[in-house]
Design a protein around this motif. Structure first.
Motif, PDB file in Angstrom:
ATOM      1  N   LEU A  15       0.842  -1.188   0.000  1.00  0.00           N
ATOM      2  CA  LEU A  15       0.000   0.000   0.000  1.00  0.00           C
ATOM      3  C   LEU A  15       0.878   1.240   0.000  1.00  0.00           C
ATOM      4  O   LEU A  15       1.621   1.476   0.941  1.00  0.00           O
ATOM      5  N   GLY A  16       0.837   1.959  -1.047  1.00  0.00           N
ATOM      6  CA  GLY A  16       1.496   3.256  -1.095  1.00  0.00           C
ATOM      7  C   GLY A  16       0.434   4.270  -0.754  1.00  0.00           C
ATOM      8  O   GLY A  16      -0.218   4.803  -1.637  1.00  0.00           O
ATOM      9  N   ILE A  17       0.238   4.502   0.490  1.00  0.00           N
ATOM     10  CA  ILE A  17      -0.859   5.342   0.943  1.00  0.00           C
ATOM     11  C   ILE A  17      -0.312   6.738   1.180  1.00  0.00           C
ATOM     12  O   ILE A  17       0.507   6.946   2.062  1.00  0.00           O
ATOM     13  N   PHE A  48       2.362  -4.346   3.739  1.00  0.00           N
ATOM     14  CA  PHE A  48       1.723  -5.402   4.515  1.00  0.00           C
ATOM     15  C   PHE A  48       1.956  -6.757   3.869  1.00  0.00           C
ATOM     16  O   PHE A  48       1.927  -6.881   2.654  1.00  0.00           O
ATOM     17  N   LYS A  49       2.176  -7.762   4.707  1.00  0.00           N
ATOM     18  CA  LYS A  49       2.307  -9.141   4.257  1.00  0.00           C
ATOM     19  C   LYS A  49       1.028  -9.866   4.626  1.00  0.00           C
ATOM     20  O   LYS A  49       0.586  -9.838   5.765  1.00  0.00           O
ATOM     21  N   ASN A  78      -2.832   5.174   9.156  1.00  0.00           N
ATOM     22  CA  ASN A  78      -3.140   6.491   9.706  1.00  0.00           C
ATOM     23  C   ASN A  78      -3.367   6.492  11.211  1.00  0.00           C
ATOM     24  O   ASN A  78      -3.583   7.539  11.799  1.00  0.00           O
ATOM     25  N   MET A  79      -3.321   5.301  11.849  1.00  0.00           N
ATOM     26  CA  MET A  79      -3.474   5.209  13.306  1.00  0.00           C
ATOM     27  C   MET A  79      -2.123   4.798  13.894  1.00  0.00           C
ATOM     28  O   MET A  79      -1.675   3.670  13.677  1.00  0.00           O
ATOM     29  N   PRO A  80      -1.441   5.677  14.616  1.00  0.00           N
ATOM     30  CA  PRO A  80      -0.092   5.383  15.105  1.00  0.00           C
ATOM     31  C   PRO A  80       0.043   4.110  15.942  1.00  0.00           C
ATOM     32  O   PRO A  80       1.089   3.492  15.949  1.00  0.00           O
ATOM     33  N   SER A  81      -0.999   3.690  16.619  1.00  0.00           N
ATOM     34  CA  SER A  81      -0.905   2.499  17.463  1.00  0.00           C
ATOM     35  C   SER A  81      -1.224   1.206  16.708  1.00  0.00           C
ATOM     36  O   SER A  81      -1.186   0.130  17.285  1.00  0.00           O
ATOM     37  N   CYS A  82      -1.494   1.274  15.410  1.00  0.00           N
ATOM     38  CA  CYS A  82      -1.857   0.093  14.616  1.00  0.00           C
ATOM     39  C   CYS A  82      -0.628  -0.493  13.928  1.00  0.00           C
ATOM     40  O   CYS A  82       0.127   0.225  13.269  1.00  0.00           O
ATOM     41  N   PHE A  83      -0.448  -1.835  14.052  1.00  0.00           N
ATOM     42  CA  PHE A  83       0.673  -2.515  13.420  1.00  0.00           C
ATOM     43  C   PHE A  83       0.249  -3.717  12.580  1.00  0.00           C
ATOM     44  O   PHE A  83       1.090  -4.354  11.958  1.00  0.00           O
ATOM     45  N   SER A  84      -1.036  -4.028  12.569  1.00  0.00           N
ATOM     46  CA  SER A  84      -1.548  -5.101  11.715  1.00  0.00           C
ATOM     47  C   SER A  84      -3.063  -5.029  11.719  1.00  0.00           C
ATOM     48  O   SER A  84      -3.659  -4.257  12.475  1.00  0.00           O
ATOM     49  N   PHE A  85      -3.685  -5.849  10.851  1.00  0.00           N
ATOM     50  CA  PHE A  85      -5.136  -5.892  10.858  1.00  0.00           C
ATOM     51  C   PHE A  85      -5.633  -7.255  10.406  1.00  0.00           C
ATOM     52  O   PHE A  85      -4.955  -7.992   9.702  1.00  0.00           O
ATOM     53  N   LYS A 118     -10.796 -19.753   8.968  1.00  0.00           N
ATOM     54  CA  LYS A 118     -11.407 -19.746   7.642  1.00  0.00           C
ATOM     55  C   LYS A 118     -12.135 -18.434   7.380  1.00  0.00           C
ATOM     56  O   LYS A 118     -12.468 -18.128   6.250  1.00  0.00           O
ATOM     57  N   LEU A 119     -12.345 -17.659   8.426  1.00  0.00           N
ATOM     58  CA  LEU A 119     -13.146 -16.442   8.305  1.00  0.00           C
ATOM     59  C   LEU A 119     -12.335 -15.163   8.130  1.00  0.00           C
ATOM     60  O   LEU A 119     -12.898 -14.119   7.807  1.00  0.00           O
ATOM     61  N   PHE A 120     -11.013 -15.218   8.343  1.00  0.00           N
ATOM     62  CA  PHE A 120     -10.196 -14.006   8.292  1.00  0.00           C
ATOM     63  C   PHE A 120      -8.898 -14.217   7.537  1.00  0.00           C
ATOM     64  O   PHE A 120      -8.403 -15.324   7.410  1.00  0.00           O
ATOM     65  N   GLN A 121      -8.334 -13.096   7.097  1.00  0.00           N
ATOM     66  CA  GLN A 121      -6.972 -12.995   6.575  1.00  0.00           C
ATOM     67  C   GLN A 121      -6.276 -11.997   7.502  1.00  0.00           C
ATOM     68  O   GLN A 121      -6.855 -10.977   7.856  1.00  0.00           O
ATOM     69  N   HIS A 122      -5.054 -12.309   7.886  1.00  0.00           N
ATOM     70  CA  HIS A 122      -4.312 -11.381   8.744  1.00  0.00           C
ATOM     71  C   HIS A 122      -3.251 -10.677   7.906  1.00  0.00           C
ATOM     72  O   HIS A 122      -2.600 -11.296   7.067  1.00  0.00           O
ATOM     73  N   TYR A 123      -3.065  -9.387   8.125  1.00  0.00           N
ATOM     74  CA  TYR A 123      -2.070  -8.590   7.424  1.00  0.00           C
ATOM     75  C   TYR A 123      -1.165  -7.923   8.459  1.00  0.00           C
ATOM     76  O   TYR A 123      -1.632  -7.149   9.286  1.00  0.00           O
ATOM     77  N   SER A 124       0.126  -8.241   8.421  1.00  0.00           N
ATOM     78  CA  SER A 124       1.110  -7.615   9.298  1.00  0.00           C
ATOM     79  C   SER A 124       2.008  -6.721   8.458  1.00  0.00           C
ATOM     80  O   SER A 124       2.302  -7.045   7.309  1.00  0.00           O
TER      81      SER A 124
END
Length: 175
Positions: A15-17, A48-49, A78-85, A118-124
């Protein structure tokens, strides 16, 4: 071409945000960094991987429904405390949107909480800890803004990679 969450899970999400400021034409040399939140330079980005069919099972710092996965990545950068989703694998039946959970850590610092799903993908955020460099049960701590890491060694070990065992020095026994 619009990619759904399953297609996104098959690729490294780059992501080139860009958050534009009044000097949007300024060129910034990123030198291979995986994360930058330098808003004074007018730019924020992260690489993100994708970790297919998995989630990081920790308390989120925010969640919402998004139309596409890149919106979740944008919110995280854009959220400084976020490192993955975590991003739902399927759209919600009622609103047609995808659940996005923003997380305050990553799979490298919480590997025991990274589980299959099976319900999620994780991005770090692509981490300098991806090669698991710390030895002897040392913990790798990513220093994202410096594109580096440090090892926190388990008791009895030292060194950059926790590679050196510290021998116990026994006091001489006097009779």
């Amino acid at each position: 071409m619009e990619l759904g969450p399953l297609e996104l899970g098959r690729h490294l999400l780059l992501l080139g945000i860009i958050v534009f400021t009044t000097n949007a034409s300024k060129v910034v040399d990123v030198r291979g960094k995986t994360l930058s939140r330098d808003t004074d330079k007018g730019m924020a980005y992260a690489r993100f991987k994708a970790h297919k069919f998995s989630l990081l099972n920790i308390t989120n710092i925010g969640s919402d429904y998004v139309l596409k996965g890149s919106e979740c990545g944008l919110a995280c950068v854009n959220m400084p405390s976020c490192f993955s989703f975590n991003l739902a694998s399927f759209s919600d039946i009622v609103n047609g949107k995808i659940l996005c959970e923003l997380l305050p850590s990553d799979r490298y610092n919480n590997s025991a909480k990274h589980v299959g799903s099976k319900l999620f993908q994780h991005y770090s955020i692509l981490s300098p800890c991806i090669s698991w460099p710390c030895q002897n049960n040392g913990t790798c701590v990513a220093l994202y803004e410096k594109n580096s890491y440090m090892c926190v060694c388990a008791k009895g070990f030292t060194g950059k990679y926790c590679e050196t065992g510290m021998e116990r020095v026994l006091a001489p026994h006097f009779l």
